[in-house]
Each structure stands twice: as structure tokens, then as C-alpha cells.
Design a protein around this motif. Structure first.
Motif, PDB file in Angstrom:
ATOM      1  N   ARG A   1     -19.103   8.954  25.590  1.00 17.76           N
ATOM      2  CA  ARG A   1     -19.290   8.116  26.946  1.00 17.76           C
ATOM      3  C   ARG A   1     -17.907   7.800  27.507  1.00 17.76           C
ATOM      4  O   ARG A   1     -18.007   8.824  28.581  1.00 17.76           O
ATOM      5  N   GLU A   2     -17.014   7.740  26.877  1.00 10.90           N
ATOM      6  CA  GLU A   2     -15.399   7.269  27.670  1.00 10.90           C
ATOM      7  C   GLU A   2     -14.978   9.184  27.883  1.00 10.90           C
ATOM      8  O   GLU A   2     -14.543   9.151  29.172  1.00 10.90           O
ATOM      9  N   ALA A   3     -15.178  10.242  27.252  1.00 13.89           N
ATOM     10  CA  ALA A   3     -14.967  11.416  27.629  1.00 13.89           C
ATOM     11  C   ALA A   3     -15.730  11.896  28.879  1.00 13.89           C
ATOM     12  O   ALA A   3     -14.758  12.446  29.319  1.00 13.89           O
ATOM     13  N   LEU A   4     -17.167  11.597  28.813  1.00 18.21           N
ATOM     14  CA  LEU A   4     -17.672  12.130  30.366  1.00 18.21           C
ATOM     15  C   LEU A   4     -17.343  11.700  31.193  1.00 18.21           C
ATOM     16  O   LEU A   4     -16.974  11.584  32.545  1.00 18.21           O
ATOM     17  N   VAL A   5     -16.938  10.191  31.497  1.00 16.41           N
ATOM     18  CA  VAL A   5     -16.730   9.236  32.528  1.00 16.41           C
ATOM     19  C   VAL A   5     -15.170  10.325  32.957  1.00 16.41           C
ATOM     20  O   VAL A   5     -14.874   9.370  34.095  1.00 16.41           O
ATOM     21  N   ILE A   6     -14.491  10.433  32.232  1.00 17.53           N
ATOM     22  CA  ILE A   6     -12.681  10.541  32.697  1.00 17.53           C
ATOM     23  C   ILE A   6     -12.792  11.492  33.226  1.00 17.53           C
ATOM     24  O   ILE A   6     -11.931  12.374  34.008  1.00 17.53           O
ATOM     25  N   GLU A   7     -13.682  12.632  32.930  1.00 21.06           N
ATOM     26  CA  GLU A   7     -13.791  13.999  33.176  1.00 21.06           C
ATOM     27  C   GLU A   7     -15.334  13.457  34.686  1.00 21.06           C
ATOM     28  O   GLU A   7     -14.022  13.923  35.630  1.00 21.06           O
ATOM     29  N   ALA A   8     -15.482  13.303  34.620  1.00 23.93           N
ATOM     30  CA  ALA A   8     -16.575  12.490  36.058  1.00 23.93           C
ATOM     31  C   ALA A   8     -15.012  12.598  36.513  1.00 23.93           C
ATOM     32  O   ALA A   8     -15.339  12.292  38.137  1.00 23.93           O
ATOM     33  N   PHE A   9     -14.209  11.194  36.236  1.00 28.80           N
ATOM     34  CA  PHE A   9     -13.603  10.416  37.288  1.00 28.80           C
ATOM     35  C   PHE A   9     -12.203  11.402  37.976  1.00 28.80           C
ATOM     36  O   PHE A   9     -12.167  11.484  39.586  1.00 28.80           O
ATOM     37  N   ALA A  10     -12.146  12.629  37.149  1.00 22.74           N
ATOM     38  CA  ALA A  10     -11.362  12.985  37.423  1.00 22.74           C
ATOM     39  C   ALA A  10     -11.916  14.536  38.595  1.00 22.74           C
ATOM     40  O   ALA A  10     -11.051  14.629  39.396  1.00 22.74           O
ATOM     41  N   HIS A  11     -13.198  15.024  37.905  1.00 14.40           N
ATOM     42  CA  HIS A  11     -13.416  15.950  39.043  1.00 14.40           C
ATOM     43  C   HIS A  11     -13.386  15.315  40.660  1.00 14.40           C
ATOM     44  O   HIS A  11     -13.484  15.742  41.166  1.00 14.40           O
ATOM     45  N   ALA A  12     -13.898  14.111  40.554  1.00 18.25           N
ATOM     46  CA  ALA A  12     -13.952  13.032  41.693  1.00 18.25           C
ATOM     47  C   ALA A  12     -12.755  13.229  41.949  1.00 18.25           C
ATOM     48  O   ALA A  12     -12.871  13.655  44.099  1.00 18.25           O
ATOM     49  N   MET A  13     -12.089  12.776  41.914  1.00 19.27           N
ATOM     50  CA  MET A  13     -10.421  12.568  42.585  1.00 19.27           C
ATOM     51  C   MET A  13     -10.301  14.411  42.791  1.00 19.27           C
ATOM     52  O   MET A  13      -9.341  13.662  43.904  1.00 19.27           O
ATOM     53  N   ASP A  14     -10.034  14.874  42.114  1.00 20.66           N
ATOM     54  CA  ASP A  14      -9.484  16.513  42.532  1.00 20.66           C
ATOM     55  C   ASP A  14     -10.318  16.503  43.469  1.00 20.66           C
ATOM     56  O   ASP A  14      -9.238  17.389  44.209  1.00 20.66           O
ATOM     57  N   ARG A  15     -11.571  16.655  43.723  1.00 21.89           N
ATOM     58  CA  ARG A  15     -12.065  16.740  44.700  1.00 21.89           C
ATOM     59  C   ARG A  15     -11.685  16.346  45.854  1.00 21.89           C
ATOM     60  O   ARG A  15     -11.602  17.221  47.617  1.00 21.89           O
ATOM     61  N   SER A  16     -11.769  15.174  46.225  1.00 18.37           N
ATOM     62  CA  SER A  16     -10.374  14.286  46.723  1.00 18.37           C
ATOM     63  C   SER A  16      -8.947  15.310  47.457  1.00 18.37           C
ATOM     64  O   SER A  16      -9.408  15.609  48.911  1.00 18.37           O
ATOM     65  N   THR A  17      -8.614  15.202  46.852  1.00 15.98           N
ATOM     66  CA  THR A  17      -7.332  15.679  47.044  1.00 15.98           C
ATOM     67  C   THR A  17      -7.302  17.153  47.515  1.00 15.98           C
ATOM     68  O   THR A  17      -6.891  17.932  48.084  1.00 15.98           O
ATOM     69  N   GLU A  18      -7.997  17.700  46.646  1.00 16.42           N
ATOM     70  CA  GLU A  18      -8.796  19.112  47.745  1.00 16.42           C
ATOM     71  C   GLU A  18      -8.869  19.406  49.004  1.00 16.42           C
ATOM     72  O   GLU A  18      -8.903  20.145  49.786  1.00 16.42           O
ATOM     73  N   ARG A  19      -9.894  18.413  49.088  1.00 14.10           N
ATOM     74  CA  ARG A  19     -10.527  18.800  49.962  1.00 14.10           C
ATOM     75  C   ARG A  19      -9.514  18.303  51.556  1.00 14.10           C
ATOM     76  O   ARG A  19      -9.535  18.836  52.116  1.00 14.10           O
TER      77      ARG A  19
END
Length: 210
Positions: A54-72
């Protein structure tokens, strides 16, 4: 049935994207693996075909969200004259639109306090993405040495995120709108205005790329 590598990658990405939204809506501990998989249209049993834990998914999900913010932010900056890029990002972040949609907004105000209590591995991954956000924001501060711009970006980001958290606590109200306005003014040094909601006396800011 055996699926192609492309299908597995697409499924993996869909799980991460769905989890990214749900974790921001419900919190890191507000939703279980079964529910996350159900949101992605999959069974609980298929989880470990994509993630070690579950930790692996949480890390990827957080990274996805933050990457999206930075890209926007990056896309917004590319569409804006250099001297106005920082103001454009700030005005798009501190809005009622962003306040009222945590599931599609910045991950730090929604999950930062929880991440601070997670494992060192999770905190390290989160911190690396936070540093990328700071560096990207620092790039939008013209005519300032990099080290100074980076410190300024840290202060700006802290103010923005703190104002957003306070505005969410206050709910959808005049008080909440005033908190957002105070945050924008604290960062930009002048009166600015929100994007959405009821008419205000001041000019509206652009739509929110969180």
C-alpha cells in the motif's frame, strides 16, 4: 487471461490517478486498498500485480499529484510574460475553486500533516517532489540570484499552502475568501482577488491550476 505490457501499464496508471484523487479527498488513511481498487474498476485481488505494498501506491499517488501541480504551474508560466508569472501562479492557487476541490488540487495542503507521520521512505519521496515544486517556483522569480530566489520560493509556497489550509477550515464564506485574499496580498504585496463564487469588488483572477 494474459494482458499485454501496454495494458498493464495503462491499468497501473489508472489506479495511480484514481488513488491520487481519492487520497486527497479522504486523506492517506481515510480509504483502504479495496476501495481504491474499486474506484479504478478492479478487484482487491489484483492489487499486488501492480504494487508491492500500500505504501508503494501511496508514494506513487502523491508523486502523481505533485507532478501534476508542478506541470500546471509550468504551463501557466509558459503562457505568461516573465514579470507576471509568479503572480499568475499565486492568483490561480489561492482561489475558491482550488479551496473547494481538494481532490484535484495541490497534495501538500491536503496530505502534508499526514505525510509527516509516515515512514522515512514516504517522507523522502514527498520531500523530493516538494523540492521540485520549490525549484520550479524559484524559476519564476526574475532578477534574483538562485539561492535567494529559492529561499523566497520556500516562503511563498509556505504562505500559499498555509492560507489554503486556513481557508478550507473556514469553509465557503466571506471569512474564507478574505483568508485567500490575505494570502495573495502577503505574497504579492498588493490586493488581488479570487477566481470564482459570488461577485467581488475586485477583479477576478484566472482559473486555478493547482
Amino acid at each position: 487471461m494474459r494482458y499485454s505490457r501496454e495494458h498493464k501499464l495503462e491499468t497501473h496508471a489508472r489506479i495511480v490517478k484514481k488513488a491520487s484523487v481519492r487520497l486527497r479527498e479522504k486523506g492517506a488513511h481515510g480509504i483502504g486498498v479495496a476501495d481504491l481498487m474499486k474506484d479504478a474498476g478492479l478487484t482487491h485481488g489484483g492489487f499486488y500485480a501492480h504494487f508491492d505494498s500500500r505504501e508503494a501506491l501511496v508514494i506513487e499517488a502523491f508523486a502523481h499529484a505533485m507532478d501534476r501541480s508542478t506541470e500546471r504551474w509550468r504551463k501557466l508560466a509558459e503562457q505568461t510574460p516573465p514579470q507576471k508569472r509568479l503572480a499568475s501562479i499565486v492568483n490561480s492557487y489561492l482561489t475558491p475553486v482550488h479551496r473547494d476541490d481538494p481532490g484535484h488540487g495541490c497534495a501538500v495542503p491536503t496530505l502534508g500533516a499526514e505525510i509527516a507521520r509516515e515512514s522515512p521512505k514516504t517522507r523522502k519521496a514527498f520531500a523530493a517532489k516538494l523540492e521540485q515544486m520549490i525549484d520550479m517556483l524559484a524559476e519564476q522569480i526574475p532578477d534574483v540570484p538562485r539561492k535567494a530566489a529559492r529561499k523566497q520560493a520556500m516562503a511563498i509556497l509556505s504562505t500559499m499552502m498555509g492560507a489554503l489550509v486556513m481557508a478550507r477550515i473556514a469553509g465557503s464564506s466571506d471569512f474564507s475568501d478574505d483568508i485567500l485574499g490575505a494570502g495573495r496580498e502577503a505574497v504579492l504585496g498588493r490586493a488581488t482577488s479570487p477566481k470564482a463564487g459570488k461577485p467581488r469588488a475586485r477583479k477576478a483572477a484566472p482559473s486555478a491550476p493547482h
